[in-house]
Design a protein around this motif. Structure first.
Motif, PDB file in Angstrom:
ATOM      1  N   GLU A  19      -0.039  26.757  16.292  1.00  0.00           N
ATOM      2  CA  GLU A  19       0.482  28.150  15.873  1.00  0.00           C
ATOM      3  C   GLU A  19       1.356  28.744  17.199  1.00  0.00           C
ATOM      4  O   GLU A  19       2.330  29.237  16.746  1.00  0.00           O
ATOM      5  CB  GLU A  19      -1.162  28.989  15.834  1.00  0.00           C
ATOM      6  CG  GLU A  19      -0.499  30.524  15.488  1.00  0.00           C
ATOM      7  CD  GLU A  19      -1.917  31.235  15.078  1.00  0.00           C
ATOM      8  OE1 GLU A  19      -1.818  32.457  14.792  1.00  0.00           O
ATOM      9  OE2 GLU A  19      -2.849  30.515  15.091  1.00  0.00           O
ATOM     10  N   GLU A  20       0.817  28.526  18.399  1.00  0.00           N
ATOM     11  CA  GLU A  20       1.486  29.175  19.605  1.00  0.00           C
ATOM     12  C   GLU A  20       2.894  28.351  19.624  1.00  0.00           C
ATOM     13  O   GLU A  20       3.982  28.833  20.120  1.00  0.00           O
ATOM     14  CB  GLU A  20       0.898  29.081  20.677  1.00  0.00           C
ATOM     15  CG  GLU A  20      -0.190  29.874  20.967  1.00  0.00           C
ATOM     16  CD  GLU A  20       0.043  31.356  21.446  1.00  0.00           C
ATOM     17  OE1 GLU A  20       0.833  31.830  20.798  1.00  0.00           O
ATOM     18  OE2 GLU A  20      -0.539  31.953  22.396  1.00  0.00           O
ATOM     19  N   GLU A  49       7.154  25.939  32.398  1.00  0.00           N
ATOM     20  CA  GLU A  49       8.785  25.650  32.113  1.00  0.00           C
ATOM     21  C   GLU A  49       8.225  24.902  30.968  1.00  0.00           C
ATOM     22  O   GLU A  49       7.568  23.888  30.817  1.00  0.00           O
ATOM     23  CB  GLU A  49       9.285  25.221  33.304  1.00  0.00           C
ATOM     24  CG  GLU A  49      10.794  24.743  32.733  1.00  0.00           C
ATOM     25  CD  GLU A  49      11.617  24.043  33.795  1.00  0.00           C
ATOM     26  OE1 GLU A  49      12.130  22.981  33.661  1.00  0.00           O
ATOM     27  OE2 GLU A  49      12.023  24.747  34.838  1.00  0.00           O
ATOM     28  N   ILE A  50       9.195  24.960  29.759  1.00  0.00           N
ATOM     29  CA  ILE A  50       9.085  24.078  28.655  1.00  0.00           C
ATOM     30  C   ILE A  50       9.709  22.723  28.909  1.00  0.00           C
ATOM     31  O   ILE A  50      10.670  22.707  29.459  1.00  0.00           O
ATOM     32  CB  ILE A  50       9.826  24.629  27.469  1.00  0.00           C
ATOM     33  CG1 ILE A  50       9.187  26.066  27.188  1.00  0.00           C
ATOM     34  CG2 ILE A  50      10.023  23.753  26.183  1.00  0.00           C
ATOM     35  CD1 ILE A  50       9.831  26.879  25.684  1.00  0.00           C
ATOM     36  N   LEU A  51       8.807  21.763  28.789  1.00  0.00           N
ATOM     37  CA  LEU A  51       9.420  20.056  28.869  1.00  0.00           C
ATOM     38  C   LEU A  51       9.808  19.536  27.512  1.00  0.00           C
ATOM     39  O   LEU A  51      10.864  19.035  27.684  1.00  0.00           O
ATOM     40  CB  LEU A  51       8.272  19.504  29.550  1.00  0.00           C
ATOM     41  CG  LEU A  51       7.711  19.856  30.910  1.00  0.00           C
ATOM     42  CD1 LEU A  51       6.815  19.003  31.318  1.00  0.00           C
ATOM     43  CD2 LEU A  51       8.988  19.681  31.865  1.00  0.00           C
ATOM     44  N   GLU A  52       8.970  20.034  26.356  1.00  0.00           N
ATOM     45  CA  GLU A  52       9.273  19.538  25.176  1.00  0.00           C
ATOM     46  C   GLU A  52       9.359  20.611  24.089  1.00  0.00           C
ATOM     47  O   GLU A  52       8.217  21.149  23.918  1.00  0.00           O
ATOM     48  CB  GLU A  52       8.276  18.280  25.006  1.00  0.00           C
ATOM     49  CG  GLU A  52       8.627  17.219  25.639  1.00  0.00           C
ATOM     50  CD  GLU A  52       7.636  16.116  25.415  1.00  0.00           C
ATOM     51  OE1 GLU A  52       7.396  16.081  24.082  1.00  0.00           O
ATOM     52  OE2 GLU A  52       7.457  15.028  25.700  1.00  0.00           O
ATOM     53  N   ALA A  53      10.184  21.062  23.389  1.00  0.00           N
ATOM     54  CA  ALA A  53      10.170  22.128  22.609  1.00  0.00           C
ATOM     55  C   ALA A  53      10.194  21.764  21.353  1.00  0.00           C
ATOM     56  O   ALA A  53      10.908  21.619  20.353  1.00  0.00           O
ATOM     57  CB  ALA A  53      11.474  23.024  22.765  1.00  0.00           C
ATOM     58  N   HIS A  54       8.681  21.417  20.853  1.00  0.00           N
ATOM     59  CA  HIS A  54       8.334  20.912  19.483  1.00  0.00           C
ATOM     60  C   HIS A  54       7.466  21.920  18.907  1.00  0.00           C
ATOM     61  O   HIS A  54       6.674  22.517  19.495  1.00  0.00           O
ATOM     62  CB  HIS A  54       7.612  19.423  19.614  1.00  0.00           C
ATOM     63  CG  HIS A  54       7.351  18.771  18.280  1.00  0.00           C
ATOM     64  ND1 HIS A  54       6.507  19.181  17.534  1.00  0.00           N
ATOM     65  CD2 HIS A  54       7.952  17.793  17.942  1.00  0.00           C
ATOM     66  CE1 HIS A  54       6.626  18.257  16.361  1.00  0.00           C
ATOM     67  NE2 HIS A  54       7.329  17.476  16.790  1.00  0.00           N
ATOM     68  N   GLN A  55       7.759  22.115  17.609  1.00  0.00           N
ATOM     69  CA  GLN A  55       7.202  23.194  16.904  1.00  0.00           C
ATOM     70  C   GLN A  55       5.657  22.955  16.639  1.00  0.00           C
ATOM     71  O   GLN A  55       4.971  23.945  16.028  1.00  0.00           O
ATOM     72  CB  GLN A  55       7.914  23.609  15.698  1.00  0.00           C
ATOM     73  CG  GLN A  55       7.948  22.468  14.611  1.00  0.00           C
ATOM     74  CD  GLN A  55       8.706  23.010  13.239  1.00  0.00           C
ATOM     75  OE1 GLN A  55       9.716  23.759  13.249  1.00  0.00           O
ATOM     76  NE2 GLN A  55       8.654  22.263  12.355  1.00  0.00           N
ATOM     77  N   LYS A  56       5.217  21.755  16.845  1.00  0.00           N
ATOM     78  CA  LYS A  56       4.012  21.454  16.437  1.00  0.00           C
ATOM     79  C   LYS A  56       2.945  21.251  17.910  1.00  0.00           C
ATOM     80  O   LYS A  56       1.854  21.672  17.873  1.00  0.00           O
ATOM     81  CB  LYS A  56       3.563  20.344  15.623  1.00  0.00           C
ATOM     82  CG  LYS A  56       4.093  20.393  14.317  1.00  0.00           C
ATOM     83  CD  LYS A  56       3.500  19.169  13.429  1.00  0.00           C
ATOM     84  CE  LYS A  56       3.923  19.657  11.655  1.00  0.00           C
ATOM     85  NZ  LYS A  56       3.635  18.402  11.039  1.00  0.00           N
TER      86      LYS A  56
END
Length: 233
Positions: A19-20, A49-56
């Motif tokens: 969800e997040e 910091e975002i390493l992998e921007a995956h929606q799941k």
């Protein structure tokens, strides 16, 4: 900077819930390299910091960690009867979380008009309010409990019962001091019965007033929360 909730943080690499993750990537359109804040509901406040921007399963790298973030030197527990209109109870949860509260027990008393709640929905409201107000502690939401059973439990805090029945009562502001742990009972729309007040008094609860106005249940809960927090400012 956007803030997210991860209840268990182990190590320096963490993953947002589905969800997040969806909210971060699809709604906010965050991407690799963007920085965010995280709270764990236990006093941990993090910069990541975002390493992998995956929606799941959006993966983050912890850059900075703070423990016991803005920890208070007192503890507040409010036991309150949920309102017939659940929206009003949800408003109470939201506002008290923003102000500062540690534990909430929904009560069933003699005049209660609501005897069913949806804990999962209420937990989401608490999490949202915690994040919105930049707090790192998530209030504990207990099970819906009969007042008579609640009064039989051990409560080490200063104990108060607020009600509108006749009789002389001290104002809460004059009964609470900085650093006091407090438990406050708030009744339903029909208030506590005189018998319930006597039962509470018999196990160490002190009758208190929240002022001259006759307050709705949810307003009384917020006022009580605010008074305790003001005493600790």
């Amino acid at each position: 900077m956007q803030i997210f909730f991860i209840p268990e943080i182990i190590g320096n690499t963490v993953t947002l819930s589905t969800e997040e993750s969806k909210h971060a990537v699809r709604v906010l359109r965050l991407s690799v390299g963007d920085q965010v804040q995280i709270v764990d509901g236990k006093g941990g406040f993090y910069r990541a910091e975002i390493l992998e921007a995956h929606q799941k399963n959006c993966m983050l790298q912890i850059l900075e960690a703070k423990s016991d973030y803005e920890k208070r030197n007192f503890r507040l527990h409010i036991a309150i009867a949920p309102t017939k209109n659940i929206d009003r109870f949800e408003w109470f949860l939201e506002k008290c979380t923003e102000i500062g509260i540690d534990e909430i027990t929904p009560l069933i008393s003699e005049h209660s008009e609501r005897k069913i709640i949806k804990p999962q929905r209420l937990e989401k409201i608490l999490v949202s309010a915690m994040k919105q107000s930049l707090k790192a502690y998530l209030p504990q939401l207990n099970e819906l409990t009969e007042l008579k059973d609640f009064l039989q439990q051990d409560h080490p805090e200063k104990r108060f019962i607020a009600h509108c029945n006749d009789g002389l009562k001290a104002h809460l502001k004059n009964e609470i001091a900085a650093g006091d742990d407090a438990l406050i009972l708030i009744g339903p729309e029909g208030d506590f019965s005189p018998e319930e007040v006597e039962q509470a008094k018999s196990v160490g609860f002190t009758e208190i007033s929240l002022g001259n106005a006759r307050l709705r249940t949810e307003t009384a809960g917020v006022v009580a929360c605010h008074i305790v927090n003001l005493a600790n400012d």
